[in-house]
Write a protein that holds these residues in place. Structure first.
Motif, PDB file in Angstrom:
ATOM      1  N   LYS A  62      -0.038  -8.721  -2.975  1.00 12.88           N
ATOM      2  CA  LYS A  62      -1.096  -8.443  -1.997  1.00 12.88           C
ATOM      3  C   LYS A  62      -2.142  -7.453  -2.494  1.00 12.88           C
ATOM      4  CE  LYS A  62      -1.128  -9.992   1.562  1.00 12.88           C
ATOM      5  NZ  LYS A  62      -1.806 -11.229   1.986  1.00 12.88           N
ATOM      6  N   GLY A  63      -2.112  -7.138  -3.771  1.00 13.29           N
ATOM      7  CA  GLY A  63      -3.181  -6.324  -4.327  1.00 13.29           C
ATOM      8  C   GLY A  63      -2.812  -4.873  -4.570  1.00 13.29           C
ATOM      9  N   PHE A  64      -3.766  -4.160  -5.191  1.00 15.43           N
ATOM     10  CA  PHE A  64      -3.563  -2.762  -5.566  1.00 15.43           C
ATOM     11  C   PHE A  64      -4.532  -1.849  -4.816  1.00 15.43           C
ATOM     12  CE2 PHE A  64      -2.192  -5.206  -9.335  1.00 15.43           C
ATOM     13  CZ  PHE A  64      -0.893  -4.745  -9.445  1.00 15.43           C
ATOM     14  N   GLU A  65      -4.789  -2.153  -3.573  1.00 16.65           N
ATOM     15  CA  GLU A  65      -5.747  -1.354  -2.803  1.00 16.65           C
ATOM     16  C   GLU A  65      -5.207   0.048  -2.552  1.00 16.65           C
ATOM     17  OE1 GLU A  65      -7.647  -3.097   0.651  1.00 16.65           O
ATOM     18  OE2 GLU A  65      -7.004  -5.087  -0.016  1.00 16.65           O
ATOM     19  N   LYS A  66      -6.150   0.971  -2.410  1.00 17.12           N
ATOM     20  CA  LYS A  66      -5.803   2.320  -1.973  1.00 17.12           C
ATOM     21  C   LYS A  66      -5.998   2.409  -0.471  1.00 17.12           C
ATOM     22  CE  LYS A  66      -6.853   4.497  -6.395  1.00 17.12           C
ATOM     23  NZ  LYS A  66      -7.552   5.583  -7.108  1.00 17.12           N
ATOM     24  N   GLY A  67      -5.708   3.565   0.102  1.00 16.37           N
ATOM     25  CA  GLY A  67      -5.793   3.689   1.558  1.00 16.37           C
ATOM     26  C   GLY A  67      -4.477   3.260   2.194  1.00 16.37           C
ATOM     27  N   GLN A  91       3.888  -0.305   4.217  1.00 14.32           N
ATOM     28  CA  GLN A  91       4.276   1.001   3.714  1.00 14.32           C
ATOM     29  C   GLN A  91       3.173   1.500   2.764  1.00 14.32           C
ATOM     30  OE1 GLN A  91       6.933   2.359   4.916  1.00 14.32           O
ATOM     31  NE2 GLN A  91       7.845   0.542   5.844  1.00 14.32           N
ATOM     32  N   PRO A  92       2.799   2.761   2.851  1.00 19.73           N
ATOM     33  CA  PRO A  92       1.768   3.273   1.935  1.00 19.73           C
ATOM     34  C   PRO A  92       2.171   3.026   0.482  1.00 19.73           C
ATOM     35  CG  PRO A  92       2.268   4.886   3.646  1.00 19.73           C
ATOM     36  CD  PRO A  92       3.292   3.805   3.771  1.00 19.73           C
ATOM     37  N   ARG A  93       1.228   2.523  -0.318  1.00 20.23           N
ATOM     38  CA  ARG A  93       1.527   2.201  -1.718  1.00 20.23           C
ATOM     39  C   ARG A  93       1.553   3.453  -2.594  1.00 20.23           C
ATOM     40  NH1 ARG A  93      -0.444   0.057  -6.338  1.00 20.23           N
ATOM     41  NH2 ARG A  93      -2.604   0.538  -5.825  1.00 20.23           N
TER      42      ARG A  93
END
Length: 416
Positions: A131-136, A141-143
């Protein structure tokens, strides 16, 4: 030869507790909490040569009015990802159960650092969509998480904190902040503090029923404690009176000390000014504590925390604090005492929870990062979320926010 295995709760929990990939969210207690919120919970296990080598707890949430469910495996498979045969065997059984439950897709998010091991490649090879490497905070669950590696001796851990953090912890002790363990009876106070925190920081909080179920279930399993920090006016007054006496003695000594040069006289005036400033502040604090002693002779709860632990890791799961007396630094005392407790339990990691992943001054969550960083933590970037699609049409509707499922999607994300 790898075979499926039926495990009872004890067998599953013991395996998860000792496995490097184990996590609180794979414990049956966590599943019980989620079942009280409308989820269904099922487990899969595999054995090789009659030895348990993999286990997984799968949560199913019914999509109301559709007959479908959404499957979620919090923190992923509890197995050795280096063994492709283990991962494949667990996945085949999981997929079978997911189809039985009419799941639209299966989501999982292993607690594995980015670049570590082969889990990412294994899951992609099985057909999972990353599902990607987005921040935020776009994921369940927070990555990005702030984690503290605990030392064997608490003093070693204490020395790993930033200097000003150590100073503030000592100050909180002098301020009359005491640390205490709560119980089920303290959950109403904790819920009130959570409400106050939510209003101040702009987020919706869980109701007391949720915290009661969470605490009672996990505490009974030896995986949760409720802690409070209280400002005791009597303790604070004693400290303040001692400090006032020391300042007054220093003032007299400074005033009587002979100064021969102009430079020495200037230095003395500056010192007297500083001492008087500190004395004025202490007098204000004494007045404040005398008032608190009249209104709250037993002291006032300033912060609370739900502390959970399993599989070698401590989690600062929920924290709350009052708007009052924030200058007395209750949150510093709270964190230090919970870290001490985690060390006493011989855990290896203290998880402060998620951050956005951004480190710029413009980030609206920068304060969250700054506070957690003060305790010698390291920001860990996880490999993220993976979805395996079982029903492409319904998945597209869910993923794109079709009006029929928009409301359900928001509900589901709140319940993860």
């Amino acid at each position: 030869m790898i075979q499926t295995l039926h495990t009872d709760e004890n067998m599953h929990n013991q395996f998860v507790e000792r496995h490097p990939a184990g996590d609180l969210m794979q414990m049956t207690g966590w599943g019980e909490v989620k079942q009280a919120m409308g989820w269904r919970c099922r487990r899969v296990a595999i054995a090789e040569d009659e030895q348990l080598v993999g286990s997984v707890q799968i949560l199913f949430f019914p999509v109301l009015g559709t007959g479908y469910t959404i499957a979620y495996i919090p923190r992923g498979f509890v197995t050795d990802y280096e063994r492709l045969d283990y991962v494949e065997a667990l996945w085949e059984e999981t997929k079978r159960l997911a189809r039985e439950e009419n799941a639209i897709f299966v989501k999982l998010d292993p607690d594995i650092d980015l670049g570590e091991g082969v889990a990412f490649e294994r899951l992609v090879a099985l057909g999972f969509r990353h599902k990607g490497f987005e921040k935020g905070f776009p994921y369940v669950q927070p990555r990005h998480r702030m984690e503290l590696t605990l030392q064997t001796q608490e003093e070693e851990t204490f020395q790993s904190f930033q200097r000003r953090t150590r100073s503030k912890i000592r100050t909180s002790l002098k301020n009359g902040i005491t640390f205490e363990r709560g119980g089920a009876s303290g959950l109403s106070c904790f819920s009130e503090l959570m409400e106050e925190t939510g209003k101040r920081d702009g987020f919706v909080t869980r109701d007391q029923t949720y915290f009661e179920k969470l605490y009672q279930t996990l505490h009974a399993a030896g995986q949760a404690e409720l802690f409070f920090c209280r400002l005791h006016p009597t303790v604070a007054l004693q400290q303040l009176e001692n400090e006032k006496s020391e300042l007054e003695s220093a003032l007299i000594e400074t005033e009587q000390k002979e100064q021969k040069t102009e430079k020495q006289q200037i230095r003395r005036l500056k010192k007297l000014e500083e001492l008087n400033r500190r004395l004025f502040k202490v007098d204000q604090s004494i007045e404040e504590m005398l008032h608190l002693q009249q209104t709250h002779p037993e002291g006032k709860l300033l912060s609370g925390a739900l502390f959970t632990y399993a599989a070698g890791k401590a989690h600062y799961l929920y924290g709350a604090s009052s708007d009052a007396y924030r200058s007395y630094l209750p949150n510093y005392r709270m964190q230090w005492e919970m870290i001490r407790y985690a060390t006493e339990l011989k855990l290896h990691t203290y998880d402060f929870g998620g951050v956005s992943g951004y480190e710029s001054e413009e980030d609206p969550y920068r304060g969250l990062y700054d506070f957690k960083k003060l305790f010698g933590t390291e920001m860990k970037e996880k490999i993220g979320e993976f979805d395996f699609v079982l029903n492409p049409t319904m998945y597209q509707a869910y993923d794109k926010g079709l009006p029929l499922l928009k409301k359900v999607r928001r509900l589901v994300m709140n319940y993860f």
